[in-house]
Design an enzyme around this catalytic site. Structure first.
Site: not given
Length: 273
Positions: A143, A201
């Site tokens: 991330s 994602d």
């Protein structure tokens, strides 16, 4: 090939086993100091340095956290990520202009640059202290942590090439820079950067193009959990549509589910077996 039980400190170059262990290291960045140190010892790293700092950017983020592990053969620096909802808000904020990239190459997202600046002196100090015997060096993160790992690798390569890392492995990394910096990074570091994206994602799709772009070397995990080292655009679009329809009751949540670090680890374990 079975899921490895020991952290390999000696191999070089890309491998799925190395990707798995660096994903484990990225996941460990979410834990507290005691857990990190306990796991480091199990993995054969006898030195640990923690990097934590607070700063006040114009985004809903208050600190940067990372850690560095060292053995006689290998050093790993892992950057901590943030929650999907938080980083979605952060990445959607377009009110702040980008900042010049490492070595004056292109531009980077202002928030990423500030987040790395906050912790970079501590990371650089740890590397100067610990990298004394030619150990290999890897950056990793999930991330936001993936964006910082990529920028840390770019910063060494473009500003201190004698200290260049041996590899950068990121998981669910957002778009971090413009095309000029991505290309400058790829020219000399392309064979050592690996960017894993799990199907839909959501964070990997932000900030929006064309202002920001991804570095190359995509490793794509499809809707069935299979890892691809190359994925044509049409095939990827078709597979992402398949992922969105996998849960008929909550299709919009697929992008968040795919972002969780546990989803990446599960996929890597599946491909190893």
């Amino acid at each position: 090939m079975a899921v490895p039980v020991d952290f390999d400190h000696s191999s070089s170059g890309y491998s799925l086993r190395r990707a798995y262990w660096l994903a484990r290291a990225a996941d460990l960045a979410y834990r507290d100091r005691a857990d990190i140190e306990e796991q480091a010892a199990r993995w054969g790293f006898d030195r640990v340095r923690h990097h934590e700092t607070r700063f006040t950017p114009p985004f809903p983020l208050a600190d940067t956290q990372a850690y560095t592990l060292a053995s006689d053969r290998m050093i790993v620096t892992a950057f901590r990520g943030t929650e999907p909802d938080e980083i979605k808000d952060w990445l959607s904020d377009a009110t702040t202009p980008p900042r010049p990239g490492p070595g004056g190459n292109g531009y980077v997202h202002h928030g990423f640059a500030e987040a790395l600046d906050a912790v970079h002196p501590a990371v650089a100090g740890a590397l100067a202290e610990l990298r004394t015997d030619g150990q290999s060096l890897y950056f990793t993160g999930h991330s936001l942590g993936g964006a910082l790992a990529m920028l840390a690798g770019a910063r060494l390569y473009l500003e201190a090439p004698h200290l260049t890392a041996d590899g950068v492995y990121t998981f669910g990394q957002p778009r971090t820079c413009d095309r000029l910096l991505a290309e400058a990074f790829h020219q000399g570091f392309g064979g050592r950067m690996y960017r894993f994206v799990n199907n839909n994602d959501i964070v990997a799709q932000l900030p929006p193009e064309p202002a920001y772009t991804h570095v190359r070397a995509l490793r794509y995990i499809d809707s069935r959990g299979k890892l691809h080292e190359t994925m044509p655009m049409f095939s990827a679009l078709s597979d992402r549509a398949r992922g969105l329809t996998a849960d008929a009751l909550a299709p919009a949540s697929d992008g968040v589910r795919d972002h969780f670090m546990r989803s990446y680890l599960t996929a890597l374990e599946k491909n190893l077996t």
